[in-house]
Design an enzyme around this catalytic site. Structure first.
Site, PDB file in Angstrom:
ATOM      1  N   SER A  23       0.821  -1.222   0.000  1.00  7.69           N
ATOM      2  CA  SER A  23       0.000   0.000   0.000  1.00  7.69           C
ATOM      3  C   SER A  23       0.848   1.262   0.000  1.00  7.69           C
ATOM      4  O   SER A  23       0.316   2.372   0.044  1.00  7.69           O
ATOM      5  CB  SER A  23      -0.919   0.010   1.221  1.00  7.69           C
ATOM      6  OG  SER A  23      -0.155  -0.040   2.419  1.00  7.69           O
ATOM      7  N   ASN A 110      -2.242  -2.532  13.063  1.00  9.29           N
ATOM      8  CA  ASN A 110      -3.701  -2.377  13.024  1.00  9.29           C
ATOM      9  C   ASN A 110      -4.163  -1.126  13.763  1.00  9.29           C
ATOM     10  O   ASN A 110      -4.995  -0.363  13.262  1.00  9.29           O
ATOM     11  CB  ASN A 110      -4.379  -3.619  13.606  1.00  9.29           C
ATOM     12  CG  ASN A 110      -4.141  -4.861  12.778  1.00  9.29           C
ATOM     13  OD1 ASN A 110      -3.528  -4.803  11.722  1.00  9.29           O
ATOM     14  ND2 ASN A 110      -4.626  -6.006  13.263  1.00  9.29           N
ATOM     15  N   THR A 155     -39.794  25.675 -11.257  1.00 12.39           N
ATOM     16  CA  THR A 155     -40.062  24.320 -10.783  1.00 12.39           C
ATOM     17  C   THR A 155     -40.221  23.470 -12.040  1.00 12.39           C
ATOM     18  O   THR A 155     -40.745  23.941 -13.057  1.00 12.39           O
ATOM     19  CB  THR A 155     -41.345  24.217  -9.934  1.00 12.39           C
ATOM     20  OG1 THR A 155     -42.479  24.569 -10.729  1.00 12.39           O
ATOM     21  CG2 THR A 155     -41.269  25.147  -8.722  1.00 12.39           C
ATOM     22  N   HIS A 156     -39.743  22.248 -11.999  1.00 14.36           N
ATOM     23  CA  HIS A 156     -39.759  21.364 -13.178  1.00 14.36           C
ATOM     24  C   HIS A 156     -38.975  21.977 -14.349  1.00 14.36           C
ATOM     25  O   HIS A 156     -39.216  21.633 -15.502  1.00 14.36           O
ATOM     26  CB  HIS A 156     -41.194  21.046 -13.635  1.00 14.36           C
ATOM     27  CG  HIS A 156     -42.087  20.558 -12.542  1.00 14.36           C
ATOM     28  ND1 HIS A 156     -42.121  19.247 -12.132  1.00 14.36           N
ATOM     29  CD2 HIS A 156     -42.971  21.224 -11.759  1.00 14.36           C
ATOM     30  CE1 HIS A 156     -43.008  19.118 -11.153  1.00 14.36           C
ATOM     31  NE2 HIS A 156     -43.527  20.302 -10.900  1.00 14.36           N
ATOM     32  N   SER A 277     -12.729  26.141 -27.275  1.00 17.60           N
ATOM     33  CA  SER A 277     -12.827  24.937 -28.102  1.00 17.60           C
ATOM     34  C   SER A 277     -11.666  24.915 -29.093  1.00 17.60           C
ATOM     35  O   SER A 277     -11.242  25.954 -29.595  1.00 17.60           O
ATOM     36  CB  SER A 277     -14.158  24.929 -28.865  1.00 17.60           C
ATOM     37  OG  SER A 277     -14.139  23.992 -29.925  1.00 17.60           O
ATOM     38  N   ASN A 285     -16.611  27.724 -22.678  1.00 17.37           N
ATOM     39  CA  ASN A 285     -17.252  26.596 -22.005  1.00 17.37           C
ATOM     40  C   ASN A 285     -17.087  26.652 -20.489  1.00 17.37           C
ATOM     41  O   ASN A 285     -15.984  26.915 -19.992  1.00 17.37           O
ATOM     42  CB  ASN A 285     -16.656  25.280 -22.513  1.00 17.37           C
ATOM     43  CG  ASN A 285     -16.856  25.096 -24.004  1.00 17.37           C
ATOM     44  OD1 ASN A 285     -17.882  25.489 -24.544  1.00 17.37           O
ATOM     45  ND2 ASN A 285     -15.879  24.511 -24.657  1.00 17.37           N
ATOM     46  N   GLU A 290     -18.586  21.987 -15.003  1.00 18.34           N
ATOM     47  CA  GLU A 290     -18.871  20.642 -15.490  1.00 18.34           C
ATOM     48  C   GLU A 290     -18.005  19.603 -14.781  1.00 18.34           C
ATOM     49  O   GLU A 290     -18.465  18.491 -14.470  1.00 18.34           O
ATOM     50  CB  GLU A 290     -18.651  20.574 -16.998  1.00 18.34           C
ATOM     51  CG  GLU A 290     -19.674  21.387 -17.791  1.00 18.34           C
ATOM     52  CD  GLU A 290     -19.329  21.483 -19.271  1.00 18.34           C
ATOM     53  OE1 GLU A 290     -18.343  20.865 -19.699  1.00 18.34           O
ATOM     54  OE2 GLU A 290     -20.070  22.172 -20.004  1.00 18.34           O
ATOM     55  N   TYR A 317      -9.431  -6.896  12.283  1.00 15.86           N
ATOM     56  CA  TYR A 317      -8.833  -6.352  11.070  1.00 15.86           C
ATOM     57  C   TYR A 317      -8.787  -7.409   9.971  1.00 15.86           C
ATOM     58  O   TYR A 317      -8.551  -8.591  10.222  1.00 15.86           O
ATOM     59  CB  TYR A 317      -7.408  -5.841  11.344  1.00 15.86           C
ATOM     60  CG  TYR A 317      -6.779  -5.202  10.120  1.00 15.86           C
ATOM     61  CD1 TYR A 317      -7.029  -3.873   9.799  1.00 15.86           C
ATOM     62  CD2 TYR A 317      -5.966  -5.947   9.270  1.00 15.86           C
ATOM     63  CE1 TYR A 317      -6.472  -3.288   8.668  1.00 15.86           C
ATOM     64  CE2 TYR A 317      -5.395  -5.379   8.132  1.00 15.86           C
ATOM     65  CZ  TYR A 317      -5.669  -4.048   7.832  1.00 15.86           C
ATOM     66  OH  TYR A 317      -5.125  -3.483   6.710  1.00 15.86           O
ATOM     67  N   GLN A 322      -7.343  -2.390   3.698  1.00 18.57           N
ATOM     68  CA  GLN A 322      -6.321  -1.589   3.032  1.00 18.57           C
ATOM     69  C   GLN A 322      -6.949  -0.725   1.941  1.00 18.57           C
ATOM     70  O   GLN A 322      -6.423   0.331   1.579  1.00 18.57           O
ATOM     71  CB  GLN A 322      -5.260  -2.509   2.422  1.00 18.57           C
ATOM     72  CG  GLN A 322      -4.114  -1.786   1.744  1.00 18.57           C
ATOM     73  CD  GLN A 322      -2.996  -2.753   1.373  1.00 18.57           C
ATOM     74  OE1 GLN A 322      -2.333  -3.304   2.235  1.00 18.57           O
ATOM     75  NE2 GLN A 322      -2.820  -2.973   0.079  1.00 18.57           N
TER      76      GLN A 322
END
Length: 456
Positions: A23, A110, A155-156, A277, A285, A290, A317, A322
């Protein structure tokens, strides 16, 4: 390289197996916390007479040198040594000799790794709370400049009623405040020390868990050693709180994306938070918005991933655990980055007041005002609703809006209509009259802003 746990083994794993089990590629992130925990542990061992003061001092000085080297990026880490704990112990022993091997007395990896993650999240959650506060300040600043900016409320995703743009922004302030409360409350669970729980059953050495907890700034200790090493609720809670926060950021980003479109043109983002772009030169953009919307999914994934890992694990454990770290590290990075980006994006955005107000004047979002007008004169609301619906249909057939209908048309529908109906239809008046507690009325929004500022 000899394994620090290799006395029981006569064979050795192939290199690719070591790499699969190691790890260190990601848990080196915990070097600072691991050293802090080790300093506290060594100091406690000496205080309890388990090692000598001279040995503890030698260990602590060695650990401080390692802390400096780690901070400077000067430490090398080996897959053969699996994780941050064994790598640091190896470096310590190389630095100070056999005394370094005494550091692991009355301790297991641990309880060591659990302590590291508690220390790590305690620091990160506190920082995230401050970043949320910074974002709330940016929302307040924009709101104060736009109390009387009129926005179509939806709304909606259909025009509903005119509202104050400040009121809309402040909805996110209060969402964020609940997020802050959740993170703050989670610190109660994060701020507990597992150190001294050992592998699962405690230790025969006369340690003082409360001393190490106090040295590390923890409010208390886990009362059960099995629970101490197997609990990952505090990480799950962090991932859950982060998922809620990211969901709120994503909702605002979705609105920002809509508002910057040619169809809306309600706001313009700073060039610092947009991109162009490679083929269409006219494009600007909202990529950062996003990306925050997209990165929300990876935070959700980390939460679901850890829930799935833990659901079938017996105490205490298991190596599966991990897998608790990469999602935690990634979520911290994602949340911190997203908060910094959205704070800058909202703080610098240009509000197109003219476009917002123009939109409100060219729709039927003031229809409810007519129904309320009739209801205030004694007509049952359901009858008023039907009358206004017919008036809207009349406008659609004539190609106009409610404010453009002659009074005679209103009178034909119901004699309760008077000349003052045109004042009622004015979007500004429609907002200003909504003074119920928490409403969009301008005086209510000003009161809300004062509460928000006092809260911060």
């Amino acid at each position: 390289m000899k394994k620090l746990w290799g006395g029981r083994f006569t064979g050795s794993a192939e290199e690719w197996v070591d790499e699969f089990g190691a790890s260190i590629s990601f848990d080196q992130e915990l070097a600072k916390q691991d050293i802090e925990g080790s300093v506290a542990h060594a100091t406690m061992l000496a205080a309890c007479g388990i090692i000598t003061e001279a040995e503890a001092n030698e260990i602590v000085q060695g650990l401080k040198k390692l802390a400096y080297q780690a901070e400077q990026g000067e430490l090398d880490y080996s897959v053969k040594l699996e994780d941050i704990h064994l790598n640091l112990e190896h470096h310590l022993t190389e630095l100070i000799g056999p005394t370094g091997g005494k550091l692991h007395t009355a301790r297991s990896r641990n309880d060591q790794v659990a302590t590291d993650m508690h220390l790590y999240l305690k620091e990160q959650v506190s920082d995230i709370i401050m970043l949320i506060t910074d974002f709330q300040q940016a929302l307040i600043q924009q709101a104060e400049q736009n109390i009387e900016t009129i926005l179509p409320g939806y709304t909606h995703l259909q025009r509903a009623q005119p509202i104050s743009f400040a009121h809309h922004l402040m909805a996110y302030f209060w969402m964020l405040d609940r997020d802050k409360q959740r993170f703050s409350e989670s610190l109660k669970r994060i701020n507990l020390s597992p150190l001294g729980a050992g592998a699962l059953a405690g230790t025969t050495f006369p340690i003082d868990r409360h001393k190490t907890a106090s040295m590390l700034g923890f409010a208390g200790i886990y009362e059960n050693s099995l629970d101490a090493v197997s609990d990952r609720d505090f990480i799950l809670e962090f991932l859950s709180d982060s998922s809620l926060l990211m969901m709120h950021l994503s909702r605002l980003c979705e609105e920002i994306i809509l508002w910057t479109s040619q169809e809306f043109q309600f706001i313009e983002l700073s060039d610092a938070f947009t991109t162009g772009s490679s083929i269409m030169p006219q494009k600007k953009n909202p990529d950062m918005a996003e990306l925050i919307r997209g990165k929300t999914g990876r935070v959700y994934g980390s939460l679901i991933g850890l829930l799935t890992i833990l659901k079938g694990l017996p105490l205490a454990y298991n190596k599966d655990m991990q897998e608790d770290k990469e999602g935690m590290f990634d979520t911290v990075k994602t949340v911190r980055g997203s908060l910094k980006i959205i704070t800058g994006m909202v703080g610098t955005m240009k509000v197109r007041k003219d476009k917002m107000e123009s939109s409100v004047k060219n729709d039927f979002s003031n229809a409810t005002e007519l129904a309320d007008y009739l209801a205030s004169k004694g007509l049952p609301f359901r009858q008023a609703h039907e009358i206004v619906g017919k008036l809207v249909l009349t406008c659609i057939e004539k190609g106009c809006y409610l404010g453009e209908l002659p009074l005679a048309v209103y009178k034909d529908m119901n004699s309760l209509f008077e000349e003052d109906i045109y004042e009622v239809l004015n979007p500004y008046n429609a907002i200003d009259r909504r003074n119920s507690a928490g409403g969009t009325g301008f005086s209510q929004v000003r009161a809300q802003l004062e509460k928000a500022k006092n809260l911060l």
